[in-house]
Design a protein around this motif. Structure first.
Motif, PDB file in Angstrom:
ATOM      1  N   ALA A 152       2.418 -13.127  -3.938  1.00 47.24           N
ATOM      2  CA  ALA A 152       1.664 -13.450  -5.147  1.00 47.24           C
ATOM      3  C   ALA A 152       0.206 -12.990  -5.037  1.00 47.24           C
ATOM      4  O   ALA A 152      -0.338 -12.389  -5.969  1.00 47.24           O
ATOM      5  N   ALA A 153      -0.432 -13.255  -3.897  1.00 46.41           N
ATOM      6  CA  ALA A 153      -1.844 -12.902  -3.735  1.00 46.41           C
ATOM      7  C   ALA A 153      -2.043 -11.386  -3.728  1.00 46.41           C
ATOM      8  O   ALA A 153      -2.930 -10.855  -4.401  1.00 46.41           O
ATOM      9  N   VAL A 154      -1.209 -10.679  -2.964  1.00 44.99           N
ATOM     10  CA  VAL A 154      -1.372  -9.226  -2.857  1.00 44.99           C
ATOM     11  C   VAL A 154      -1.011  -8.543  -4.171  1.00 44.99           C
ATOM     12  O   VAL A 154      -1.736  -7.662  -4.653  1.00 44.99           O
ATOM     13  N   ASP A 155       0.106  -8.942  -4.767  1.00 43.25           N
ATOM     14  CA  ASP A 155       0.491  -8.345  -6.045  1.00 43.25           C
ATOM     15  C   ASP A 155      -0.529  -8.657  -7.124  1.00 43.25           C
ATOM     16  O   ASP A 155      -0.814  -7.816  -7.986  1.00 43.25           O
TER      17      ASP A 155
ATOM     18  N   GLU B 110       1.343   4.470   5.969  1.00 45.53           N
ATOM     19  CA  GLU B 110       1.381   3.039   5.669  1.00 45.53           C
ATOM     20  C   GLU B 110       2.757   2.465   5.990  1.00 45.53           C
ATOM     21  O   GLU B 110       2.880   1.349   6.505  1.00 45.53           O
ATOM     22  N   LEU B 111       3.803   3.223   5.700  1.00 47.45           N
ATOM     23  CA  LEU B 111       5.153   2.763   6.002  1.00 47.45           C
ATOM     24  C   LEU B 111       5.344   2.623   7.509  1.00 47.45           C
ATOM     25  O   LEU B 111       5.999   1.681   7.980  1.00 47.45           O
TER      26      LEU B 111
ATOM     27  N   ALA C 238       0.828  -1.199   0.000  1.00 49.93           N
ATOM     28  CA  ALA C 238       0.000   0.000   0.000  1.00 49.93           C
ATOM     29  C   ALA C 238       0.866   1.254   0.000  1.00 49.93           C
ATOM     30  O   ALA C 238       0.543   2.249  -0.670  1.00 49.93           O
ATOM     31  N   PHE C 239       1.965   1.213   0.750  1.00 47.28           N
ATOM     32  CA  PHE C 239       2.889   2.353   0.759  1.00 47.28           C
ATOM     33  C   PHE C 239       3.416   2.641  -0.642  1.00 47.28           C
ATOM     34  O   PHE C 239       3.377   3.788  -1.110  1.00 47.28           O
ATOM     35  N   SER C 240       3.920   1.618  -1.317  1.00 47.41           N
ATOM     36  CA  SER C 240       4.490   1.841  -2.646  1.00 47.41           C
ATOM     37  C   SER C 240       3.421   2.264  -3.649  1.00 47.41           C
ATOM     38  O   SER C 240       3.678   3.087  -4.531  1.00 47.41           O
ATOM     39  N   GLN C 241       2.195   1.727  -3.496  1.00 51.11           N
ATOM     40  CA  GLN C 241       1.115   2.095  -4.409  1.00 51.11           C
ATOM     41  C   GLN C 241       0.720   3.555  -4.213  1.00 51.11           C
ATOM     42  O   GLN C 241       0.528   4.299  -5.187  1.00 51.11           O
TER      43      GLN C 241
ATOM     44  N   ARG D 131      -0.875  15.983  -3.877  1.00 54.01           N
ATOM     45  CA  ARG D 131       0.314  15.136  -3.871  1.00 54.01           C
ATOM     46  C   ARG D 131       0.889  15.012  -2.469  1.00 54.01           C
ATOM     47  O   ARG D 131       1.265  13.929  -2.025  1.00 54.01           O
ATOM     48  N   SER D 132       0.955  16.125  -1.766  1.00 54.30           N
ATOM     49  CA  SER D 132       1.526  16.093  -0.422  1.00 54.30           C
ATOM     50  C   SER D 132       0.654  15.298   0.541  1.00 54.30           C
ATOM     51  O   SER D 132       1.168  14.579   1.411  1.00 54.30           O
ATOM     52  N   GLU D 133      -0.663  15.404   0.384  1.00 52.45           N
ATOM     53  CA  GLU D 133      -1.569  14.645   1.248  1.00 52.45           C
ATOM     54  C   GLU D 133      -1.425  13.146   1.002  1.00 52.45           C
ATOM     55  O   GLU D 133      -1.413  12.341   1.944  1.00 52.45           O
ATOM     56  N   LEU D 134      -1.316  12.760  -0.261  1.00 57.33           N
ATOM     57  CA  LEU D 134      -1.181  11.343  -0.566  1.00 57.33           C
ATOM     58  C   LEU D 134       0.183  10.818  -0.110  1.00 57.33           C
ATOM     59  O   LEU D 134       0.304   9.676   0.346  1.00 57.33           O
ATOM     60  N   ALA D 135       1.204  11.653  -0.202  1.00 55.15           N
ATOM     61  CA  ALA D 135       2.515  11.265   0.313  1.00 55.15           C
ATOM     62  C   ALA D 135       2.453  11.052   1.827  1.00 55.15           C
ATOM     63  O   ALA D 135       3.104  10.149   2.365  1.00 55.15           O
ATOM     64  N   ARG D 136       1.664  11.875   2.494  1.00 60.75           N
ATOM     65  CA  ARG D 136       1.498  11.715   3.945  1.00 60.75           C
ATOM     66  C   ARG D 136       0.819  10.384   4.258  1.00 60.75           C
ATOM     67  O   ARG D 136       1.211   9.679   5.206  1.00 60.75           O
ATOM     68  N   LEU D 137      -0.183  10.012   3.458  1.00 59.93           N
ATOM     69  CA  LEU D 137      -0.843   8.726   3.654  1.00 59.93           C
ATOM     70  C   LEU D 137       0.125   7.572   3.411  1.00 59.93           C
ATOM     71  O   LEU D 137       0.107   6.567   4.122  1.00 59.93           O
TER      72      LEU D 137
END
Length: 237
Positions: A94-97, A67-68, A40-43, A57-63
């Motif tokens: 495999a399942a998550v990806d 997750e990290l 979720a972090f990488s996505q 962009r900044s708000e989504l980076a905060r989210l």
């Protein structure tokens, strides 16, 4: 007689980390959840590049950073149990990806709905499983998945977009229905393919689990929570 998840929350697990079978089950629970948070972090980090404004962009980076942080807490718990996080996460890659590959968002708004709805279903599943573990592990799962207002940004952006152009509501509602189907399929796959995790749900010798009726009610609860999220977004499920 089997216990419901809610009844199980009221008892202390008699097993502990010294029991190999129980340690394997807890490792699978935390490993699956940890990889979900890492993915979720990488996505979210990638989705931030689609943001229409710098504020978005900044708000989504905060989210993404949140997750990290969740992943870090889970990884630390795994290490305290003598398990390397990468080893615990590997069976779930495999399942998550596969879920993410089958649900690639085509627009910024679709990516937000996926982050809120798709990830929400997976997290609800792990909350349900956590009803069958010891109090410390259960508290950690609930703590890392607690929503402290992180979703407010997504809900606000989606509702504002629908208000500005009501025509997009139908498309996003269809997208949400696709997400719930894929996410529940993923949860069922994880629950069936991982023996130790399945053992937490259905029980093992000396440990009560859920009967088939309770498992059915669990997936009803997952669907009901999905409906509430869609309503919060202003979408029909």
């Amino acid at each position: 007689m089997t216990e419901t998840p809610h009844a199980a929350e009221q008892r202390e697990a008699t097993d502990g980390p010294s029991d190999p079978a129980y340690l394997e089950a807890v490792t699978e629970l935390l490993g699956g959840l940890a990889y979900g948070q890492l993915r979720a972090f990488s996505q979210l980090a990638r989705d931030s590049e689609l943001a229409p404004t710098l504020r978005h962009r900044s708000e989504l980076a905060r989210l993404a950073a949140h997750e990290l942080g969740r992943y870090t807490a889970l990884a630390e718990r795994l290490r305290s149990l003598g398990v390397e996080p990468e080893d615990a996460m590997q069976p779930f890659v495999a399942a998550v990806d596969g879920f993410h590959e089958r649900t690639t968002a085509s627009t910024w708004l679709e990516s937000l709905v996926k982050a809120y709805v798709g990830e929400g279903i997976a997290q609800d599943f792990y909350r349900e499983v956590a009803a069958y573990v010891d109090a410390d592990t259960r508290e950690l799962v609930h703590r890392v998945l607690e929503d402290n207002g992180q979703a407010d940004f997504v809900v606000g952006v989606v509702r504002e977009a629908i208000e500005a152009d009501p025509r997009i509501a139908g498309r996003l509602a269809l997208w949400g229905r696709r997400l719930v189907g894929e996410a529940i399929t993923q949860a069922q796959r994880v629950g069936v393919e991982r023996d130790a995790l399945a053992g937490l749900l259905v029980g093992t010798p000396g440990r009560a689990g859920a009967d088939l009726a309770e498992l059915g009610r669990m997936f009803v609860r997952l669907t009901d929570e999905h409906t509430r999220r869609m309503e919060r977004l202003g979408l029909a499920s």
